[in-house]
Design a protein around this motif. Structure first.
Motif, mmCIF file in Angstrom:
data_model
loop_
_atom_site.group_PDB
_atom_site.id
_atom_site.type_symbol
_atom_site.label_atom_id
_atom_site.label_comp_id
_atom_site.label_asym_id
_atom_site.label_seq_id
_atom_site.Cartn_x
_atom_site.Cartn_y
_atom_site.Cartn_z
ATOM 1 N N GLY A 192 -8.852 25.693 -25.437
ATOM 2 C CA GLY A 192 -9.763 26.189 -26.458
ATOM 3 C C GLY A 192 -9.484 25.616 -27.832
ATOM 4 O O GLY A 192 -9.178 24.442 -27.984
ATOM 5 N N GLU A 193 -9.602 26.478 -28.852
ATOM 6 C CA GLU A 193 -9.365 26.053 -30.232
ATOM 7 C C GLU A 193 -7.865 25.935 -30.473
ATOM 8 O O GLU A 193 -7.143 26.922 -30.451
ATOM 9 N N LEU A 194 -7.422 24.712 -30.681
ATOM 10 C CA LEU A 194 -5.997 24.460 -30.871
ATOM 11 C C LEU A 194 -5.863 23.245 -31.774
ATOM 12 O O LEU A 194 -6.506 22.216 -31.542
ATOM 13 N N ASP A 207 -0.265 21.525 -32.729
ATOM 14 C CA ASP A 207 0.129 22.581 -31.792
ATOM 15 C C ASP A 207 -0.004 22.096 -30.352
ATOM 16 O O ASP A 207 0.839 22.382 -29.507
ATOM 17 N N ALA A 208 -1.082 21.355 -30.082
ATOM 18 C CA ALA A 208 -1.293 20.814 -28.734
ATOM 19 C C ALA A 208 -0.172 19.846 -28.362
ATOM 20 O O ALA A 208 0.378 19.916 -27.265
ATOM 21 N N GLU A 209 0.167 18.960 -29.282
ATOM 22 C CA GLU A 209 1.237 17.997 -29.008
ATOM 23 C C GLU A 209 2.569 18.694 -28.762
ATOM 24 O O GLU A 209 3.378 18.248 -27.962
ATOM 25 N N GLY A 210 2.782 19.826 -29.425
ATOM 26 C CA GLY A 210 4.016 20.592 -29.239
ATOM 27 C C GLY A 210 4.131 21.213 -27.856
ATOM 28 O O GLY A 210 5.230 21.496 -27.391
ATOM 29 N N LEU A 211 2.997 21.429 -27.191
ATOM 30 C CA LEU A 211 3.010 22.015 -25.851
ATOM 31 C C LEU A 211 3.339 20.997 -24.763
ATOM 32 O O LEU A 211 3.747 21.368 -23.673
ATOM 33 N N PHE A 249 -0.823 16.990 -20.043
ATOM 34 C CA PHE A 249 -2.049 16.861 -20.825
ATOM 35 C C PHE A 249 -2.691 18.229 -20.982
ATOM 36 O O PHE A 249 -2.334 19.181 -20.303
ATOM 37 N N LEU A 250 -3.624 18.296 -21.902
ATOM 38 C CA LEU A 250 -4.454 19.480 -22.041
ATOM 39 C C LEU A 250 -5.782 19.066 -22.659
ATOM 40 O O LEU A 250 -5.906 17.994 -23.245
ATOM 41 N N ILE A 251 -6.758 19.905 -22.492
ATOM 42 C CA ILE A 251 -8.070 19.720 -23.091
ATOM 43 C C ILE A 251 -8.242 20.832 -24.116
ATOM 44 O O ILE A 251 -7.922 21.990 -23.849
ATOM 45 N N ARG A 252 -8.740 20.477 -25.278
ATOM 46 C CA ARG A 252 -8.969 21.471 -26.329
ATOM 47 C C ARG A 252 -10.326 21.198 -26.971
ATOM 48 O O ARG A 252 -10.900 20.124 -26.795
#
Length: 85
Positions: A53-55, A59-63, A70-73
């Motif tokens: 979602g909204e990230l 913050d995404a790179e920290g996960l 990978f992730l989708i935001r």
């Protein structure tokens, strides 16, 4: 041959969640979120663990911990678009 003590998966998962989420309240909140997520249609992007979602980008790179993670935001600059991190 090494024998391992028999433990239930339920107890070890609960112990893991308590350790990760720092307490019963956080674990209960996580369980509720997970239950709601599992009720969603699999065609709904929100039903997938890789969607966040909204990230913010930082913050995404920290996960992401390992090569291949990978992730989708949601895109913050282009409404209704997504970003692969």
């Amino acid at each position: 041959m090494v024998s391992c003590p028999r433990t239930s998966k339920r107890r070890s998962v609960s112990a893991f969640l308590s350790q990760v989420f720092g307490g019963r309240k956080d674990m209960d909140s996580f369980k509720k979120e997970l239950e709601e997520e599992l009720k969603l249609n699999t065609e709904d992007i929100r039903s997938h663990a890789w969607y966040h979602g909204e990230l913010h980008r930082e913050d995404a790179e920290g996960l992401l911990e390992r090569d291949g993670d990978f992730l989708i935001r949601d895109s913050r600059t282009c409404s209704r678009d997504y970003v692969l991190t």
